[in-house]
Write a protein that holds these residues in place. Structure first.
Motif, PDB file in Angstrom:
ATOM      1  N   ASN B  76       0.917  -1.204  -0.191  1.00  0.00           N
ATOM      2  CA  ASN B  76       0.362   0.261  -0.406  1.00  0.00           C
ATOM      3  C   ASN B  76       0.714   1.000   0.332  1.00  0.00           C
ATOM      4  O   ASN B  76       0.449   2.599  -1.015  1.00  0.00           O
ATOM      5  CB  ASN B  76      -1.119   0.051   1.487  1.00  0.00           C
ATOM      6  N   LEU B  77       1.506   0.946   0.644  1.00  0.00           N
ATOM      7  CA  LEU B  77       3.169   2.511   0.750  1.00  0.00           C
ATOM      8  C   LEU B  77       3.282   2.616  -0.589  1.00  0.00           C
ATOM      9  O   LEU B  77       4.098   3.406  -0.445  1.00  0.00           O
ATOM     10  CB  LEU B  77       4.265   2.146   1.599  1.00  0.00           C
ATOM     11  N   VAL B  78       4.036   1.280  -1.250  1.00  0.00           N
ATOM     12  CA  VAL B  78       4.810   1.448  -2.841  1.00  0.00           C
ATOM     13  C   VAL B  78       3.612   1.934  -3.706  1.00  0.00           C
ATOM     14  O   VAL B  78       4.356   3.328  -4.633  1.00  0.00           O
ATOM     15  CB  VAL B  78       4.893   0.387  -3.159  1.00  0.00           C
ATOM     16  N   GLY B  79       2.846   2.782  -3.746  1.00  0.00           N
ATOM     17  CA  GLY B  79       1.440   3.456  -3.777  1.00  0.00           C
ATOM     18  C   GLY B  79       1.187   2.368  -5.829  1.00  0.00           C
ATOM     19  O   GLY B  79       1.808   0.908  -5.824  1.00  0.00           O
ATOM     20  N   LYS B  80       0.043   3.264  -6.580  1.00  0.00           N
ATOM     21  CA  LYS B  80       0.323   2.499  -7.592  1.00  0.00           C
ATOM     22  C   LYS B  80       0.802   2.763  -9.136  1.00  0.00           C
ATOM     23  O   LYS B  80      -0.064   3.615  -9.502  1.00  0.00           O
ATOM     24  CB  LYS B  80      -1.271   1.820  -7.309  1.00  0.00           C
ATOM     25  N   PRO B  81       2.035   2.003  -9.408  1.00  0.00           N
ATOM     26  CA  PRO B  81       2.220   3.720 -10.548  1.00  0.00           C
ATOM     27  C   PRO B  81       1.919   3.194 -12.099  1.00  0.00           C
ATOM     28  O   PRO B  81       1.532   4.012 -12.340  1.00  0.00           O
ATOM     29  CB  PRO B  81       3.829   2.782 -10.738  1.00  0.00           C
ATOM     30  N   SER B  82       2.122   1.886 -12.560  1.00  0.00           N
ATOM     31  CA  SER B  82       1.582   2.564 -13.620  1.00  0.00           C
ATOM     32  C   SER B  82      -0.074   1.883 -13.947  1.00  0.00           C
ATOM     33  O   SER B  82      -0.175   1.589 -15.660  1.00  0.00           O
ATOM     34  CB  SER B  82       3.386   1.842 -14.893  1.00  0.00           C
ATOM     35  N   GLU B  83       0.038   0.429 -13.364  1.00  0.00           N
ATOM     36  CA  GLU B  83      -1.308   0.289 -14.091  1.00  0.00           C
ATOM     37  C   GLU B  83      -2.619   0.610 -14.346  1.00  0.00           C
ATOM     38  O   GLU B  83      -3.080   0.167 -15.069  1.00  0.00           O
ATOM     39  CB  GLU B  83      -1.391  -1.202 -13.438  1.00  0.00           C
ATOM     40  N   ASN B  84      -2.581   1.971 -13.547  1.00  0.00           N
ATOM     41  CA  ASN B  84      -3.769   2.364 -13.891  1.00  0.00           C
ATOM     42  C   ASN B  84      -4.055   3.031 -14.912  1.00  0.00           C
ATOM     43  O   ASN B  84      -4.842   3.810 -15.274  1.00  0.00           O
ATOM     44  CB  ASN B  84      -4.377   2.957 -12.770  1.00  0.00           C
ATOM     45  N   HIS B  85      -2.725   3.593 -15.516  1.00  0.00           N
ATOM     46  CA  HIS B  85      -2.419   4.617 -16.643  1.00  0.00           C
ATOM     47  C   HIS B  85      -3.345   4.356 -17.925  1.00  0.00           C
ATOM     48  O   HIS B  85      -2.465   3.194 -18.306  1.00  0.00           O
ATOM     49  CB  HIS B  85      -0.971   4.707 -16.839  1.00  0.00           C
ATOM     50  N   PRO B  86      -3.667   5.308 -18.789  1.00  0.00           N
ATOM     51  CA  PRO B  86      -5.039   4.543 -19.724  1.00  0.00           C
ATOM     52  C   PRO B  86      -3.921   4.137 -21.036  1.00  0.00           C
ATOM     53  O   PRO B  86      -4.021   3.168 -21.322  1.00  0.00           O
ATOM     54  CB  PRO B  86      -5.522   5.811 -19.961  1.00  0.00           C
ATOM     55  N   LEU B  87      -2.270   4.403 -21.222  1.00  0.00           N
ATOM     56  CA  LEU B  87      -1.804   4.239 -21.953  1.00  0.00           C
ATOM     57  C   LEU B  87      -0.287   3.165 -21.287  1.00  0.00           C
ATOM     58  O   LEU B  87       0.041   2.655 -21.983  1.00  0.00           O
ATOM     59  CB  LEU B  87      -0.815   5.049 -22.222  1.00  0.00           C
ATOM     60  N   HIS B  88      -1.101   2.121 -20.654  1.00  0.00           N
ATOM     61  CA  HIS B  88      -0.215   1.589 -19.776  1.00  0.00           C
ATOM     62  C   HIS B  88       1.211   2.218 -19.019  1.00  0.00           C
ATOM     63  O   HIS B  88       1.321   3.001 -19.510  1.00  0.00           O
ATOM     64  CB  HIS B  88       0.100   0.235 -20.494  1.00  0.00           C
ATOM     65  N   ASN B  89       2.384   1.573 -19.484  1.00  0.00           N
ATOM     66  CA  ASN B  89       3.828   1.137 -19.409  1.00  0.00           C
ATOM     67  C   ASN B  89       4.049   2.094 -20.309  1.00  0.00           C
ATOM     68  O   ASN B  89       4.561   2.973 -19.419  1.00  0.00           O
ATOM     69  CB  ASN B  89       4.660   0.372 -19.865  1.00  0.00           C
ATOM     70  N   SER B  90       3.710   2.389 -21.423  1.00  0.00           N
ATOM     71  CA  SER B  90       3.400   4.281 -22.122  1.00  0.00           C
ATOM     72  C   SER B  90       3.560   5.317 -21.732  1.00  0.00           C
ATOM     73  O   SER B  90       4.218   5.629 -21.787  1.00  0.00           O
ATOM     74  CB  SER B  90       3.191   3.487 -23.733  1.00  0.00           C
ATOM     75  N   GLY B  91       2.795   4.467 -20.863  1.00  0.00           N
ATOM     76  CA  GLY B  91       2.423   6.616 -19.957  1.00  0.00           C
ATOM     77  C   GLY B  91       3.774   6.780 -19.077  1.00  0.00           C
ATOM     78  O   GLY B  91       4.155   8.387 -18.523  1.00  0.00           O
ATOM     79  N   LEU B  92       4.477   5.900 -18.856  1.00  0.00           N
ATOM     80  CA  LEU B  92       5.832   6.744 -18.198  1.00  0.00           C
ATOM     81  C   LEU B  92       6.927   7.566 -18.379  1.00  0.00           C
ATOM     82  O   LEU B  92       7.576   8.101 -18.225  1.00  0.00           O
ATOM     83  CB  LEU B  92       6.161   4.702 -17.530  1.00  0.00           C
ATOM     84  N   LEU B  93       6.425   6.841 -19.880  1.00  0.00           N
ATOM     85  CA  LEU B  93       7.215   8.265 -20.359  1.00  0.00           C
ATOM     86  C   LEU B  93       6.833   9.437 -20.202  1.00  0.00           C
ATOM     87  O   LEU B  93       7.911  10.735 -20.775  1.00  0.00           O
ATOM     88  CB  LEU B  93       7.091   8.059 -22.690  1.00  0.00           C
ATOM     89  N   SER B  94       5.358   9.875 -19.993  1.00  0.00           N
ATOM     90  CA  SER B  94       5.318  11.530 -19.434  1.00  0.00           C
ATOM     91  C   SER B  94       6.347  11.611 -18.211  1.00  0.00           C
ATOM     92  O   SER B  94       6.736  12.924 -17.937  1.00  0.00           O
ATOM     93  CB  SER B  94       4.257  11.534 -18.869  1.00  0.00           C
ATOM     94  N   LEU B  95       7.330  10.212 -17.731  1.00  0.00           N
ATOM     95  CA  LEU B  95       7.516  10.944 -16.623  1.00  0.00           C
ATOM     96  C   LEU B  95       9.615  11.415 -16.896  1.00  0.00           C
ATOM     97  O   LEU B  95       9.823  11.702 -16.415  1.00  0.00           O
ATOM     98  CB  LEU B  95       7.889   9.425 -15.488  1.00  0.00           C
TER      99      LEU B  95
END
Lengths: 228, 312
Positions: B76-95
């Motif tokens: 729970n502390l780690v948080g949910k990074p990418s899985e809920n992003h609509p673009l999935h892992n490609s959403g990480l590019l926005s970082l």
């Protein structure tokens, strides 16, 4: 015959060309100078959507047949040697109502050698210079006709480049000319009536310029505003 | 890991702890199975053995559930990074912090939008085209792949001699039109049609079907430098570019897959009406010129002249 531009034949009206061409003269508007009238026409053309495409020039020198030839029955006949910037490598030699010879540009040198037979009437040199306009497939050359130092009149040459038979596109040319020249659009040039269905040639344009220049020369006594 | 530090949604310390917790969980689970594998041994009495085994088993299960609880808490502390992003892992590019140098993310979004639009429009277009069914030959779309070879012989494999005959008959039909047939590339014919002193048309045929037409001026060059018909370059004059467009429309209009010779004849008849291209005023507005162009359209049935914008 070679032309500077990549374009080949077409018909022109008043002045010159290889396609359907008409050359005509526009009277100077009442109370205006030649220059002002040219500017007025240029403005109308630009309002129509025509684009400027450089300049053009047509000149004409008059030669008298010398006495030696005159004894053989050619007395008083005039020959005109003309150049057109549209055909920079060519030179045109014409007799009134006579044949039109198209030669290489160094024909001029030949005329110098023939001065025993043909004498250049230098004072009679007349030329038309001005701007070249393009509108769709039309080529319009708006020129000021000058003889010596003075402006004598205005020439308008309209060429419809896609058409090679002048008579075919006369009505179309006429409609186009009326669109910027109004009631001053000319009647059908005499060269057209003799052409029938044969292809228009650059010589036909030069004949029209020659006739136009002759008309203007005869008007030289008339005040500028009255040139027609 | 350095990348992760840039992500505000991820608690690095919790991550490290969670990984440790996973390791602990795995080892405690291993211990459970070790305990089961070893069974009851080294005890003097059966009762003692059973007791010892149950106690050990219980203890290892407890440690499993404790480790699992710890892992859940940490996750729970780690948080949910990418899985809920609509673009999935490609959403990480926005970082990516250097947007200016590598604008991958915005480009990706753009490309995604475009591909969505493209798909939508392609869908609409295919719906419309299927309604119109511009079947230029019997073997085009809509016919299943199995049936295709069957349809071919009737319309596409015609002897060259037959094509020559049809063309020469058309040539004789219209005195003001001359047709020159050549076959520079195998069996497909190419026609150079000269209409009076008005225009020239290059027609590329496939058997008796017209594949392509180019209209050029009478005074324009229709050959390439090596003396072949130039089937690619367009006319220098606006009027003939327009007529080329209309001729292409006519190709699609005159269709009768079973009688290709009739199609060619109709097309040529229509084309012949351009003999008055510069002489005929528009039948609607009565003028010669509109926007600097003569009436370039010819009605398919009546062959009357219209400006492109004057036809209905």
């Amino acid at each position: 015959m070679q032309r500077r531009s990549g374009r080949s034949d077409g018909v022109r009206k008043v002045a010159s060309g290889h396609s359907g061409v008409g050359v005509s003269q526009v009277p100077v508007a009442e109370g205006k100078s030649v220059q002002q009238t040219v500017e007025l026409l240029a403005r109308r053309l630009e309002a129509l959507g025509a684009d400027k495409q450089g300049t053009f020039g047509v000149d004409c020198e008059t030669y008298h047949t010398a006495a030696a030839l005159g004894t053989q029955g050619q007395t008083g006949k005039l020959m005109y040697v003309m150049h057109n910037s549209e055909y920079p490598l060519s030179c045109f030699a014409l007799f009134e109502n006579g044949p039109c010879l198209v030669a290489d540009a160094n024909f001029d040198t030949l005329m110098v050698k023939l001065k025993g037979f043909f004498q250049n009437a230098k004072a009679n040199k007349i030329e038309s210079r001005g701007t070249r306009y393009q509108y769709c497939d039309f080529l319009v050359k708006l020129g000021t006709v000058t003889m010596g130092p003075s402006a004598r009149g205005i020439s308008v040459e309209v060429e419809y480049c896609p058409c090679v038979i002048a008579n075919d596109c006369w009505n179309l040319l006429m409609e186009f000319m009326q669109s910027f020249m109004g009631s001053h659009a000319p009647g059908i040039p005499s060269v057209f009536s003799t052409k029938h269905d044969s292809a228009y040639s650059p010589g036909d344009t030069m004949v029209q310029y020659m006739e136009l220049f002759n008309k203007i020369r005869k008007q030289q006594q008339v005040p500028v505003a009255g040139i027609r | 890991m350095a990348d992760g530090a840039l992500n505000p949604g991820v608690n690095l310390e919790a991550f490290a702890q969670a990984i440790a917790a996973i390791q602990a969980l795995r080892s405690s689970v291993t211990r459970v199975f070790d305990c089961l594998k070893d069974g009851m041994r080294n005890k003097e009495t059966l009762e003692g053995r059973e007791k010892g085994f149950v106690a050990a088993f219980q203890e290892s299960l407890h440690s499993v559930s404790r480790d699992l609880g710890e892992l859940e808490r940490l996750s729970n502390l780690v948080g949910k990074p990418s899985e809920n992003h609509p673009l999935h892992n490609s959403g990480l590019l926005s970082l990516d912090p250097v947007q200016d140098k590598t604008p991958l993310y915005s480009q990706l979004l753009q490309a995604y939008k475009w591909s969505n639009k493209l798909q939508y429009h392609a869908g609409l277009a295919s719906g419309l085209l299927n309604q119109q069914s511009l079947k230029r030959s019997a073997n085009q779309m809509g016919v299943s792949a199995k049936r295709r070879p069957k349809a071919q012989p009737t319309t596409l494999v015609l002897p060259p001699q037959y094509v020559d005959d049809v063309i020469s008959r058309i040539d004789r039909m219209f005195p003001e039109m001359s047709i020159q047939l050549s076959r520079p590339n195998g069996t497909s014919a190419m026609l150079l049609v000269t209409l009076g002193k008005v225009l020239k048309v290059i027609v590329v045929m496939r058997s008796l079907f017209i594949d392509r037409t180019i209209v050029k001026g009478y005074n324009e060059n229709v050959y390439t430098e090596d003396g072949k018909l130039d089937i690619w370059s367009k006319s220098n004059y606006q009027v003939f570019q327009k007529v080329t467009d209309h001729a292409t429309t006519a190709l699609l209009h005159y269709q009768l897959p079973q009688m290709p010779d009739v199609v060619v004849r109709s097309f040529m008849t229509w084309l012949r009406s351009y003999i008055k291209l510069f002489q005929a005023p528009c039948q609607r507005c009565g003028k010669f010129l509109q926007d600097g162009l003569p009436p370039t359209w010819r009605d398919f049935r009546t062959l009357e002249a219209f400006h492109d914008t004057c036809r209905q």
